[in-house]
Structures are given as structure tokens and as C-alpha cells.
Design an enzyme around this catalytic site. Structure first.
Site, PDB file in Angstrom:
ATOM      1  CE  LYS A 203      -3.614   2.450   2.442  1.00 51.17           C
ATOM      2  NZ  LYS A 203      -4.606   2.427   3.528  1.00 51.17           N
ATOM      3  NE  ARG A 213      -5.639   9.642   3.171  1.00 47.05           N
ATOM      4  CZ  ARG A 213      -4.330   9.829   3.025  1.00 47.05           C
ATOM      5  NH1 ARG A 213      -3.831  11.059   3.000  1.00 47.05           N
ATOM      6  NH2 ARG A 213      -3.524   8.793   2.924  1.00 47.05           N
ATOM      7  CD  GLU A 246       5.747  -4.257   3.646  1.00 47.97           C
ATOM      8  OE1 GLU A 246       5.156  -5.148   4.284  1.00 47.97           O
ATOM      9  OE2 GLU A 246       6.079  -3.178   4.163  1.00 47.97           O
ATOM     10  CE  LYS A 261      -6.010   1.976  -0.623  1.00 45.65           C
ATOM     11  NZ  LYS A 261      -6.563   1.997   0.694  1.00 45.65           N
ATOM     12  CE1 TYR A 326     -14.831   3.448  -2.834  1.00 42.37           C
ATOM     13  CE2 TYR A 326     -12.835   3.651  -4.160  1.00 42.37           C
ATOM     14  CZ  TYR A 326     -13.455   3.554  -2.927  1.00 42.37           C
ATOM     15  OH  TYR A 326     -12.683   3.565  -1.789  1.00 42.37           O
TER      16      TYR A 326
HETATM   17  C1  PBG Z   1      -7.185   3.674   5.388  1.00 40.66           C
HETATM   18  C2  PBG Z   1      -7.623   3.387   4.005  1.00 40.66           C
HETATM   19  C3  PBG Z   1      -7.482   4.300   2.957  1.00 40.66           C
HETATM   20  C4  PBG Z   1      -8.061   3.718   1.852  1.00 40.66           C
HETATM   21  C5  PBG Z   1      -8.540   2.452   2.221  1.00 40.66           C
HETATM   22  N1  PBG Z   1      -8.238   2.250   3.574  1.00 40.66           N
HETATM   23  C6  PBG Z   1      -6.946   5.677   2.937  1.00 40.66           C
HETATM   24  C7  PBG Z   1      -5.643   5.955   3.517  1.00 40.66           C
HETATM   25  O1  PBG Z   1      -4.775   5.095   3.652  1.00 40.66           O
HETATM   26  O2  PBG Z   1      -5.464   7.118   3.885  1.00 40.66           O
HETATM   27  C8  PBG Z   1      -8.133   4.406   0.518  1.00 40.66           C
HETATM   28  C9  PBG Z   1      -9.091   3.890  -0.465  1.00 40.66           C
HETATM   29  C10 PBG Z   1      -9.396   4.804  -1.589  1.00 40.66           C
HETATM   30  O3  PBG Z   1      -8.793   5.872  -1.805  1.00 40.66           O
HETATM   31  O4  PBG Z   1     -10.307   4.436  -2.343  1.00 40.66           O
HETATM   32  N2  PBG Z   1      -6.808   2.649   6.195  1.00 40.66           N
END
Ligand code: PBG
Length: 338
Positions: A203, A213, A246, A261, A326
Site C-alpha cells: 500500500k 479521506r 512485504e 494499492k 467503486y
Molecule cells: C485507510 C484506508 C485508505 C483507503 C482504504 N483504507 C486511505 C488511507 O490510507 O489514507 C483508501 C481507499 C481509496 O482511496 O479508495 N486505512
């Protein structure tokens, strides 16, 4: 008529297999179907609520009753998996994120209601503190530092209460070191050996999470002794080899599915992990990736259906078995239409 520029006749003509739609379909390497998609869904408290998200046209924060109706509609179109994210009342957010451990919190109630109404669904919960944290970090913050091992203890307890609520899969998205092992141990000790772990393995500290957010009002806050970004735990976008490190850790710690991600800017990482393991690979086509296509479509600059389908197909082609997007409902609808 003979040409004065005599060319050798090609023996190999790849265009032969591109001549008709029927032939193209016959030799197609990647087939995208709704059953490999996961729809992320934002949940709010109350009933009859549908609160639009500015930067995510077509997606909204829904109360539990509306979430059930939405998920039922989505399942009828062939998408069976949901990733639930709670938009927690700001008054319940604290520096220690204690609402995350409340067995009657919004997320746990949503999971239980969804599994009761739609037992065939696959419910995936996010393991990280940010929706519940008043400082907007995935872990506990002390003296400007996001604590690792102390956070893992909370994440492990969170996973157990999600499992108790009925989650099929828990998905740690926090990027703390050792959290998969901590969660596996806690789940097994509590008797939830059947609950799977989908780890956010690679990630990245990405700017493409902006709309998410906004949806959860979960960005790191501007306050003394609070890091302004997540770069001390999420990965550097410049690194690809590190994703394999990782991945090895997550495999050793007992992860069942590995995730990359965001997705499109990291297709190379998806392909590397596909080579590195036989476990299923997931990819998260994140909020900002969705927003870009929706915004360009609204301006008449891009065709949404064609671009979204191409993007999701590319993520599958790179090696992702499972895709969080989405656009899952959009795609499922398009899939039915000619
Ligand atoms: C936080 C989390 C995030 C997303 C999924 N889980 C945001 C972040 O790490 O700040 C982002 C997903 C998206 O942007 O669609 N644990």
C-alpha cells in the site's frame, strides 16, 4: 498490378485474429466478470440516509438500511463482495481510536445486518484505526510517531470483533510491521480459524486517496506532534522491489490474499507480485482513480464506460484476480448491456 517496392509477404499476420468481434472474443486473454469485483461501500449512522460524496459521483455514504438495499441490488447484478468503511460521528473519534473496539460500533452493526440480510455475500472489513482516530492516522500516535507494536495489539482485537460480527474476510490496510501475524494469532485464539486475511501488502503513500479521506473525513489532522502524512508507514511510490519484501512477510505471517494499492499507477507491482506468489492477488482501484474518469466524463472529455472497462481490464491483465473498485456497480450494469 505490381508494386515497384517489392515487399516480402508476411507469414505471420496478427490481424487475422482481429478481423471480427467473434474471433476477438474467441482469443481474448483477459475476461473481466462482475464476480471478481469488490464494491467498497461507505456506511453512516441513522436510517434513510444517503449523503453524496463530492469527488465520487455515483457513490454515497448510506445508512445501514440503505446499504442493505444497495448491496441486494448489486448482488442481483453478479457482484457478491463488499468492503465496508464506516463514516464515524466526529464526536466518537478520539486520539486512542477506542470506538474501533466497541462491539456495537457502526461497522459491527453494519456487518451483522448485511450478513443476516444477505448470507451469501462476502463481507470484507478494513483493519486500521483512521476512521475512528481524531488525528487521522492508521495507528496510535505518540510524540509525533505512529507506534507499531502497540497499534498491532488494537488491530488484532479489532479483527476479532469484526469476525464476531460476521466478517468473512478482514483486510488490514494499516501497513504496520507484523500485523498479519498478530491478527492471525488473535483470530485463531478466538476460534475464528475460518476467517481469511486479505492483506494490503503493498500500500503506497499515494495522493490518489483524496476522495476517500473526504468520504470518511479521515485525513491526518494539522496539529502539533501529528505527522502530516502517512509516509512513515505506507510505501514510497518509487519502490517496487520493496513490495516483494512485504509480500514475503505477509505470506510467512499467514495472509490468504495479497493486495496492491492503488492499481493503475502500480501495474508493474501487481505483475511482480503475481510472479512472486501463487496466492490470489487483489488490487484496489482507489477513489482518486475512479474520480479522474468520472470527472473527465462529466466534462465530455472521456467516455466513462470505455475508459473504466479498459482500466479494470488492464488491472486484471497485470495479474489481479480480485479488484476493489467503486465502479463495480457501473461495470456490472454495462456487462449486461450489449
Ligand atoms: C485507510 C484506508 C485508505 C483507503 C482504504 N483504507 C486511505 C488511507 O490510507 O489514507 C483508501 C481507499 C481509496 O482511496 O479508495 N486505512
Amino acid at each position: 498490378m505490381t508494386s515497384e517496392f517489392l515487399q516480402p509477404r508476411p507469414v505471420r499476420r496478427p490481424r487475422r485474429l482481429r478481423r471480427s468481434e467473434t474471433i476477438r472474443r474467441l482469443v481474448r486473454e483477459t475476461r473481466l466478470t462482475p464476480d471478481r469485483l469488490v464494491l467498497p461501500q461507505f456506511v453512516v449512522d441513522g436510517s434513510g440516509q444517503e449523503i453524496a460524496i463530492g469527488a465520487m459521483p455515483g457513490r454515497a455514504r448510506l445508512s445501514i438500511d440503505r446499504t442493505l438495499a444497495e448491496c441486494e441490488r448489486v448482488m442481483e447484478l453478479g457482484v457478491g463482495a463488499f468492503a465496508l468503511f464506516p463514516a464515524i460521528d466526529p464526536r466518537l473519534k478520539t486520539p486512542d481510536a477506542r470506538e474501533a473496539l466497541n462491539e456495537r460500533n457502526l461497522l459491527c452493526r453494519a456487518v451483522a445486518a448485511l450478513k443476516k440480510a444477505l448470507p451469501e455475500s462476502c463481507v470484507i472489513t478494513d483493519i486500521a484505526l483512521d476512521p475512528y482516530s481524531s488525528v487521522g492516522h492508521d495507528g496510535l500516535v505518540r510524540d509525533g510517531v505512529v507506534l507499531n507494536d502497540e497499534t498491532n495489539e488494537l488491530l488484532a482485537r479489532m479483527a476479532v470483533i469484526h469476525a464476531r460480527a460476521g466478517a468473512d474476510i478482514v483486510a488490514p490496510s494499516d501497513m504496520m510491521d507484523g500485523r498479519v501475524a498478530a491478527i492471525r494469532t488473535a483470530l485463531d485464539a478466538a476460534g475464528f480459524t475460518q476467517v481469511a486475511i486479505l492483506s494490503y501488502t503493498a500500500k503506497y503513500a499515494s495522493a490518489f486517496y483524496g476522495p476517500f479521506r473526504e468520504a470518511l473525513d479521515s485525513a491526518p489532522v494539522d496539529a502539533p506532534d501529528v505527522p502530516r502524512d502517512k509516509q512513515s508507514y505506507q510505501m514510497d511510490p518509487a519502490n517496487a522491489r520493496e513490495a516483494r519484501i512485504e509480500a514475503r512477510l505477509d505470506v510467512d505471517e499467514g495472509a490468504d490474499i495479497l493486495m496492491v494499492k492503488p492499481a493503475l499507477p502500480y501495474l508493474d507491482v501487481i505483475a511482480r507480485l503475481r510472479q512472486a506468489t501463487d496466492l490470489p492477488i487483489a488490487a484496489y482501484h482507489v477513489s482518486g482513480e475512479y474520480a479522474m474518469v468520472k470527472a473527465a466524463h462529466a466534462k465530455g472529455w472521456l467516455n466513462e464506460r470505455a475508459c473504466m472497462t479498459e482500466a479494470l481490464t488492464s488491472i486484471a491483465r497485470a495479474g489481479a484476480d480480485v479488484i476493489f473498485t467503486y465502479a463495480a456497480l457501473d461495470f456490472a450494469r454495462w456487462f449486461r448491456e450489449p
